[in-house]
Design an enzyme around this catalytic site. Structure first.
Site, PDB file in Angstrom:
ATOM      1  N   TYR A  28       0.838  -1.205   0.000  1.00  0.00           N
ATOM      2  CA  TYR A  28       0.000   0.000   0.000  1.00  0.00           C
ATOM      3  C   TYR A  28       0.875   1.257   0.000  1.00  0.00           C
ATOM      4  CZ  TYR A  28      -3.825   3.126   1.443  1.00  0.00           C
ATOM      5  OH  TYR A  28      -4.750   4.137   1.522  1.00  0.00           O
ATOM      6  N   ARG A  63      -3.030   8.531  16.323  1.00  0.00           N
ATOM      7  CA  ARG A  63      -3.564   8.845  14.999  1.00  0.00           C
ATOM      8  C   ARG A  63      -4.366  10.144  15.154  1.00  0.00           C
ATOM      9  NH1 ARG A  63      -0.674   5.126  14.233  1.00  0.00           N
ATOM     10  NH2 ARG A  63      -0.974   3.291  12.910  1.00  0.00           N
TER      11      ARG A  63
END
Ligand code: UDP
Length: 344
Positions: free
Chosen positions: A159, A225
């Protein structure tokens, strides 16, 4: 600058949205249709879901084509588009790692196919890139000029490196005058239409909290995050697509409010009143320790910043998941993340 105003220089007539049945893609389709565009969605339904577009089924401005961008694009699409958005790629680690070869090719072959279509049509092209291009960053928060610390051999590489290669292709097309390109680097995004089986932290934690299943903390939960509500993200995407200044470089889009995984869990537990116990699972390999966007470029270039608070965003997302789980459509928990599966 409103996106509508800026669009006036390059009229948005017909848009192709690759990945338009996905979580982010389908919200983009809603906004494009609301702006009066005709929209063609290309989606292989690998992680996209027809249900995400069901509310638009009767809209004559929308065409859905089930196709994979790795394959040559249908010839009937030639010469059609003023704008092409590439939002096609599995984005959750368990999904993109399930077929890593396809993930890499989606980003390389698929992006090339779409760029060539943009070149042929004279369309403006927007690539949805990712904060994963920064890998496990040594620079914090991440600015666009940071080149990242990415493994090219680990389980996330299909990815991360695929998305990096897609950016390379896009900027080569721009440099050679073959296409007018825009690249957004998307940080963690959440909201309605996430797949309950997505395997990401927001979907897992909310669904686990709602069902009373144990809430899975990977590692010690101290990794961070920054979570952006999907409506905010889509506004930023549209503003960059509409941006008419000199060829811009990549632009970070995300919410700079940084949380640990444990902070996020605390918020969800407080919101749902869940009695779910916490259960610890191994931290996946190459899991980034910290992530937070520097959005000063988007603020300056697009006059964009997130507007939806985490509280409001989580409320809307929780209401959506409650409805999804209630409808019984979800295969929630049938698809286990690698870390979860390893521990079972
Ligand atoms: N994570 C977690 N529990 C879960 C799913 C994910 O603790 O059930 C962690 C994961 O290890 C990572 C963070 O939450 O540190 C965000 O993971 P996600 O898969 O949502 O996104 P990404 O790693 O791609 O940013």
């Amino acid at each position: 600058m409103s996106s509508e105003m800026a669009m006036s220089k390059l009229p948005l007539k017909r848009a192709l949205v690759a990945g338009g049945a996905g979580f982010i893609g389908s919200h983009l389709v809603d906004r494009l249709l609301a702006q009066g565009a005709e929209v063609v969605v290309l989606d292989n339904l690998q992680t996209g879901r027809e249900a995400n577009l069901r509310h638009l089924a009767a809209d004559p401005q929308l065409t859905m084509i089930e196709a994979d961008i790795c394959d040559p694009l249908p010839a009937s699409l030639k010469g059609q588009f003023s704008h092409i958005f590439n939002a096609a790629c599995a984005a959750s680690p368990p999904h993109y790692q399930a077929d890593p070869e396809h993930t890499m090719l989606t980003n390389v072959l698929g992006t090339r196919n779409l760029l060539r279509r943009a070149e042929g049509d004279g369309a403006r092209f927007l690539q949805t890139s990712t904060s994963e291009v920064y890998g496990d960053p040594e620079v914090h928060p991440q600015t666009e000029d940071y080149r990242g610390w990415v493994s090219c051999t680990g389980p996330r590489a299909c990815y991360d490196e695929g998305k990096r290669a897609a950016e390379t292709l896009a900027f080569d097309f721009a440099r050679l005058g073959r296409a007018d390109v825009r690249v957004v680097r998307i940080f963690n995004t959440y909201g309605p239409r996430m797949d309950p089986d997505d395997g990401r932290v927001v979907s897992n934690v909310i669904c686990q909290a709602l069902t009373g299943d144990p809430i899975t903390v990977y590692g010690d939960g101290s990794q961070t995050r920054s979570f952006c509500y999907v409506d905010d993200l889509v506004e930023g995407i549209l503003r960059l697509m509409a941006y008419d200044g000199q060829q811009p470089g990549p632009v970070n889009l995300g919410n700079p409010i940084e949380l640990t995984v444990c902070d996020l869990i605390d918020r969800v537990v407080a919101l749902t009143g869940s009695k779910s116990p916490l259960v610890t699972r191994p931290l996946p390999e190459d899991d980034p320790r910290r992530r937070k966007p520097d959005i000063s470029l988007a603020q300056r270039l697009l006059r964009w910043e997130p507007k939806v608070s985490l509280q409001k965003g989580l409320e809307a997302t929780t209401a959506y998941f409650a409805e999804e789980l209630h409808s019984g459509q979800s295969r929630f928990n049938k698809l286990l993340s690698p870390a979860l599966a390893a521990a079972e």
